[in-house]
Design a protein around this motif. Structure first.
Motif, mmCIF file in Angstrom:
data_model
loop_
_atom_site.group_PDB
_atom_site.id
_atom_site.type_symbol
_atom_site.label_atom_id
_atom_site.label_comp_id
_atom_site.label_asym_id
_atom_site.label_seq_id
_atom_site.Cartn_x
_atom_site.Cartn_y
_atom_site.Cartn_z
ATOM 1 N N MET A 100 2.895 -6.104 1.185
ATOM 2 C CA MET A 100 3.656 -7.357 1.206
ATOM 3 C C MET A 100 4.286 -7.634 -0.155
ATOM 4 O O MET A 100 5.406 -8.138 -0.242
ATOM 5 N N SER A 101 3.580 -7.295 -1.222
ATOM 6 C CA SER A 101 4.124 -7.508 -2.574
ATOM 7 C C SER A 101 5.347 -6.637 -2.835
ATOM 8 O O SER A 101 6.197 -6.977 -3.652
ATOM 9 N N GLN A 102 5.429 -5.510 -2.103
ATOM 10 C CA GLN A 102 6.560 -4.595 -2.230
ATOM 11 C C GLN A 102 7.627 -4.852 -1.162
ATOM 12 O O GLN A 102 8.604 -4.106 -1.074
ATOM 13 N N ASP A 103 7.422 -5.886 -0.364
ATOM 14 C CA ASP A 103 8.337 -6.231 0.732
ATOM 15 C C ASP A 103 8.543 -5.040 1.663
ATOM 16 O O ASP A 103 9.655 -4.769 2.104
ATOM 17 N N ARG A 104 7.452 -4.327 1.964
ATOM 18 C CA ARG A 104 7.534 -3.180 2.884
ATOM 19 C C ARG A 104 7.829 -3.669 4.297
ATOM 20 O O ARG A 104 7.427 -4.757 4.686
ATOM 21 N N LYS A 105 8.491 -2.807 5.071
ATOM 22 C CA LYS A 105 8.831 -3.144 6.451
ATOM 23 C C LYS A 105 8.187 -2.153 7.417
ATOM 24 O O LYS A 105 8.714 -1.877 8.487
ATOM 25 N N THR A 106 7.041 -1.604 7.051
ATOM 26 C CA THR A 106 6.426 -0.560 7.867
ATOM 27 C C THR A 106 5.955 -1.119 9.207
ATOM 28 O O THR A 106 5.538 -2.276 9.318
ATOM 29 N N THR A 107 6.006 -0.261 10.217
ATOM 30 C CA THR A 107 5.556 -0.664 11.551
ATOM 31 C C THR A 107 4.088 -1.054 11.525
ATOM 32 O O THR A 107 3.673 -2.006 12.197
ATOM 33 N N ALA A 108 3.290 -0.333 10.726
ATOM 34 C CA ALA A 108 1.852 -0.629 10.647
ATOM 35 C C ALA A 108 1.604 -2.047 10.139
ATOM 36 O O ALA A 108 0.797 -2.797 10.696
ATOM 37 N N LEU A 109 2.300 -2.428 9.070
ATOM 38 C CA LEU A 109 2.143 -3.767 8.515
ATOM 39 C C LEU A 109 2.623 -4.820 9.496
ATOM 40 O O LEU A 109 1.956 -5.830 9.740
ATOM 41 N N LYS A 110 3.800 -4.596 10.089
ATOM 42 C CA LYS A 110 4.377 -5.577 11.000
ATOM 43 C C LYS A 110 3.519 -5.760 12.252
ATOM 44 O O LYS A 110 3.440 -6.855 12.801
#
Length: 262
Positions: A100-110
């Motif tokens: 989240m701190s890196q503003d990732r858009k990964t499917t796993a995180l979402k």
């Protein structure tokens, strides 16, 4: 100012953050909810199948991220029945917060975020915020025979929660379908070609509304039509961007034919 939608457009594809929904809702409500509650959520649901599937997907993503500077890894032993729960909780939580701190858009995180937001929406702790002009405009578009779809980095489940439990009530019936990063990145042209195939039309029949120029360029490259949406709090456009795209500040500014413009 009003913008005429070409007659060839049969499908309108909508971004969420900064387009249908204020960026502040995502940044000041949804994301802080995850940060404040992720560890307790994992602790409560750890032994459930869905949570373990989420953790396993996060672990696989972490393995792919090994080469990234500062990446927070999740060892294999962190998922499964034999995991040391407290240690695993700490590592998975740290990975989520890093992403989240890196503003990732990964499917796993979402996916994990979507499951957490589901609980929050169902409990009434959160209600989806939608601009006042959105629902009336979409109803008019649908009366004119246009199909309306959502394409967001947030999971399809999270999208449905936002619109299904919105401050305007249940708005899900306004949409003909939902797309997320499983179909591809929003800044890759191929994603928009895949969406067109899924819808059953040409990319030339799609109008994409977004506030992000990188997404606009990708959609254009795929052959879709694009209009940028400028809302309060959105990233300010450069002079070049303003010259390159049609711009609206409200969905009500879209006209579906030249006849309506006269």
């Amino acid at each position: 100012m009003q913008t005429v939608v070409p007659p060839a457009v049969s499908a309108i594809l909508l971004d969420i953050e900064g387009t249908t929904t204020p960026i502040s809702f995502v940044k000041d409500v949804l994301f802080p909810y995850i940060k404040e509650n992720v560890k307790s959520y994992l602790h409560t649901h750890w032994d459930e199948k869905e949570c373990q599937e989420d953790v396993d997907l996060l672990r696989k993503q972490a393995k792919n991220d090994e080469e990234l500077e500062g990446a927070v890894l999740i060892p294999e032993w962190c998922s499964g029945e034999n995991a040391d729960k407290e240690q695993a909780l700490e590592m998975v939580t740290n990975n989520i917060l890093w992403q989240m701190s890196q503003d990732r858009k990964t499917t796993a995180l979402k996916q994990l975020q979507g499951h957490m937001w589901r609980e929050a929406f169902l409990r009434g702790e959160v209600k989806g915020e939608v601009y006042k002009d959105v629902a009336p405009a979409i109803k008019e578009w649908r009366k004119e025979g246009k199909k309306v779809y959502i394409y967001s980095s947030g999971s399809v489940e999270a999208q449905k929660l936002l619109f299904g439990y919105s401050i305007e009530g249940d708005l899900l019936e306004l949409f003909d379908g939902h797309f997320d990063t499983k179909i591809g990145s929003k800044i890759k042209a191929e994603s928009y070609r895949e969406i067109a195939k899924n819808i059953g039309c040409s990319t030339d029949n799609i109008l994409f509304l977004t506030d992000v120029t990188k997404e606009a360029r990708a959609a254009e490259e795929a052959g879709a039509r694009v209009i940028l949406v400028v809302r309060p709090g959105n990233t300010e456009l450069t002079e070049e961007e303003e010259m390159s795209y049609s711009i609206i500040t409200s969905f009500g500014e879209l006209l579906l034919s030249d006849l309506k413009a006269n």
